[in-house]
Design a protein around this motif. Sequence first.
Motif, PDB file in Angstrom:
ATOM      1  N   ALA A  93      53.345  24.292  43.179  1.00 39.88           N
ATOM      2  CA  ALA A  93      54.612  24.165  44.441  1.00 39.88           C
ATOM      3  C   ALA A  93      55.305  25.510  44.401  1.00 39.88           C
ATOM      4  CB  ALA A  93      55.215  22.820  44.361  1.00 39.88           C
ATOM      5  N   SER A  94      55.351  26.352  45.140  1.00 44.02           N
ATOM      6  CA  SER A  94      55.829  27.476  45.435  1.00 44.02           C
ATOM      7  C   SER A  94      55.682  28.493  44.171  1.00 44.02           C
ATOM      8  CB  SER A  94      57.349  27.403  45.647  1.00 44.02           C
ATOM      9  OG  SER A  94      57.404  26.608  46.776  1.00 44.02           O
ATOM     10  N   GLN A  95      54.474  28.464  43.653  1.00 44.74           N
ATOM     11  CA  GLN A  95      54.149  29.274  42.364  1.00 44.74           C
ATOM     12  C   GLN A  95      53.272  29.964  42.902  1.00 44.74           C
ATOM     13  OE1 GLN A  95      53.255  27.222  38.894  1.00 44.74           O
ATOM     14  NE2 GLN A  95      52.995  29.060  37.588  1.00 44.74           N
ATOM     15  N   PHE A  96      53.037  31.378  43.310  1.00 42.31           N
ATOM     16  CA  PHE A  96      52.054  32.198  43.638  1.00 42.31           C
ATOM     17  C   PHE A  96      51.421  33.130  42.385  1.00 42.31           C
ATOM     18  CE2 PHE A  96      55.013  31.224  47.340  1.00 42.31           C
ATOM     19  CZ  PHE A  96      53.746  30.848  48.181  1.00 42.31           C
ATOM     20  N   HIS A  97      50.261  33.319  42.589  1.00 40.29           N
ATOM     21  CA  HIS A  97      49.424  33.953  41.518  1.00 40.29           C
ATOM     22  C   HIS A  97      48.416  35.028  41.983  1.00 40.29           C
ATOM     23  CE1 HIS A  97      48.232  34.111  37.330  1.00 40.29           C
ATOM     24  NE2 HIS A  97      47.084  33.542  37.560  1.00 40.29           N
ATOM     25  N   LEU A  98      48.218  35.872  41.336  1.00 40.93           N
ATOM     26  CA  LEU A  98      47.438  36.751  41.677  1.00 40.93           C
ATOM     27  C   LEU A  98      46.245  37.065  40.679  1.00 40.93           C
ATOM     28  CD1 LEU A  98      49.612  39.908  42.628  1.00 40.93           C
ATOM     29  CD2 LEU A  98      48.396  38.189  44.207  1.00 40.93           C
ATOM     30  N   ILE A  99      44.933  37.026  41.339  1.00 40.59           N
ATOM     31  CA  ILE A  99      43.789  37.085  40.171  1.00 40.59           C
ATOM     32  C   ILE A  99      42.792  38.215  40.786  1.00 40.59           C
ATOM     33  CG2 ILE A  99      43.928  34.595  39.734  1.00 40.59           C
ATOM     34  CD1 ILE A  99      41.809  33.863  41.546  1.00 40.59           C
ATOM     35  N   VAL A 100      41.974  38.703  40.120  1.00 46.64           N
ATOM     36  CA  VAL A 100      40.779  39.695  40.047  1.00 46.64           C
ATOM     37  C   VAL A 100      39.549  39.147  40.114  1.00 46.64           C
ATOM     38  CG1 VAL A 100      39.964  41.839  39.874  1.00 46.64           C
ATOM     39  CG2 VAL A 100      42.263  41.515  39.578  1.00 46.64           C
ATOM     40  N   MET A 101      38.765  39.020  41.547  1.00 47.93           N
ATOM     41  CA  MET A 101      37.383  38.242  41.424  1.00 47.93           C
ATOM     42  C   MET A 101      36.232  39.185  40.551  1.00 47.93           C
ATOM     43  SD  MET A 101      38.453  35.681  43.256  1.00 47.93           S
ATOM     44  CE  MET A 101      36.865  34.893  43.143  1.00 47.93           C
ATOM     45  N   THR A 102      35.498  38.411  39.978  1.00 49.33           N
ATOM     46  CA  THR A 102      34.396  39.100  39.308  1.00 49.33           C
ATOM     47  C   THR A 102      32.803  38.546  39.688  1.00 49.33           C
ATOM     48  OG1 THR A 102      34.453  37.656  37.417  1.00 49.33           O
ATOM     49  CG2 THR A 102      35.939  39.442  37.314  1.00 49.33           C
ATOM     50  N   HIS A 103      32.071  39.022  39.275  1.00 55.07           N
ATOM     51  CA  HIS A 103      30.779  38.461  39.825  1.00 55.07           C
ATOM     52  C   HIS A 103      30.660  36.896  39.097  1.00 55.07           C
ATOM     53  CE1 HIS A 103      28.546  41.934  41.275  1.00 55.07           C
ATOM     54  NE2 HIS A 103      29.128  42.510  40.393  1.00 55.07           N
ATOM     55  N   GLY A 105      33.339  34.823  38.273  1.00 51.27           N
ATOM     56  CA  GLY A 105      34.718  33.828  38.357  1.00 51.27           C
ATOM     57  C   GLY A 105      35.726  34.929  38.596  1.00 51.27           C
ATOM     58  N   PHE A 106      36.568  35.056  37.877  1.00 50.10           N
ATOM     59  CA  PHE A 106      37.897  35.782  38.042  1.00 50.10           C
ATOM     60  C   PHE A 106      38.467  35.945  36.594  1.00 50.10           C
ATOM     61  CE2 PHE A 106      39.007  31.472  38.645  1.00 50.10           C
ATOM     62  CZ  PHE A 106      40.342  31.155  37.795  1.00 50.10           C
ATOM     63  N   GLY A 121      33.504  30.715  37.241  1.00 51.69           N
ATOM     64  CA  GLY A 121      33.078  29.660  38.417  1.00 51.69           C
ATOM     65  C   GLY A 121      34.304  29.978  39.461  1.00 51.69           C
ATOM     66  N   GLY A 122      34.340  28.883  40.231  1.00 44.62           N
ATOM     67  CA  GLY A 122      35.171  29.012  41.364  1.00 44.62           C
ATOM     68  C   GLY A 122      36.559  28.838  40.945  1.00 44.62           C
ATOM     69  N   VAL A 123      37.639  29.578  42.112  1.00 41.93           N
ATOM     70  CA  VAL A 123      39.117  29.257  42.006  1.00 41.93           C
ATOM     71  C   VAL A 123      39.691  28.123  41.996  1.00 41.93           C
ATOM     72  CG1 VAL A 123      41.187  30.436  42.857  1.00 41.93           C
ATOM     73  CG2 VAL A 123      38.996  31.667  42.848  1.00 41.93           C
ATOM     74  N   PRO A 124      40.363  27.472  41.008  1.00 44.52           N
ATOM     75  CA  PRO A 124      40.718  26.084  41.121  1.00 44.52           C
ATOM     76  C   PRO A 124      41.790  25.706  41.826  1.00 44.52           C
ATOM     77  CG  PRO A 124      41.252  27.134  38.989  1.00 44.52           C
ATOM     78  CD  PRO A 124      40.638  28.094  39.679  1.00 44.52           C
TER      79      PRO A 124
END
Length: 136
Positions: A93-103, A105-106, A121-124
């Motif tokens: 809740a109101s916690q934003f996060h950045l991730i970098v995608m790979t072949h 997963g991330f 795998g996929g983004v949870p």
Amino acid sequence: MICSRAIPVGEAIAAAARTLVGARFRLHGRERATGLDCVGVVACACGRPKAAPSGYALRGGRAEDFAAMLGAAGLARVDDAMPGDVALVEAGASQFHLIVMTHTGFVHADAALRRVVERPGGVPWPVIGYWRMGEA
């Protein structure tokens, strides 16, 4: 410069993000040697650690503010995810996060594990959007 002409920009960003795996977590961290947070992972993977903003909290804020930050860094919003794209997710809740995608997963700075990890795998978490470097 991390992105050579022989390697597509997204591939270079994904590869650069993978080199950060194992770095310790540090809020507002911008160097692999001293620690990174999610913004630091993205900034280092894109080759712009000194241009990354600071002064934000782990919780709070608005998705629009993060989207504007990504746009100001030269990333454009796209509809589909490819390796090297940056995903803005809502990890809580109101916690934003950045991730970098790979072949496979991330890559992201995991505050609970206290280090940068690559998850298969996929983004949870709910994905707010994807941004890509070099898109017009």
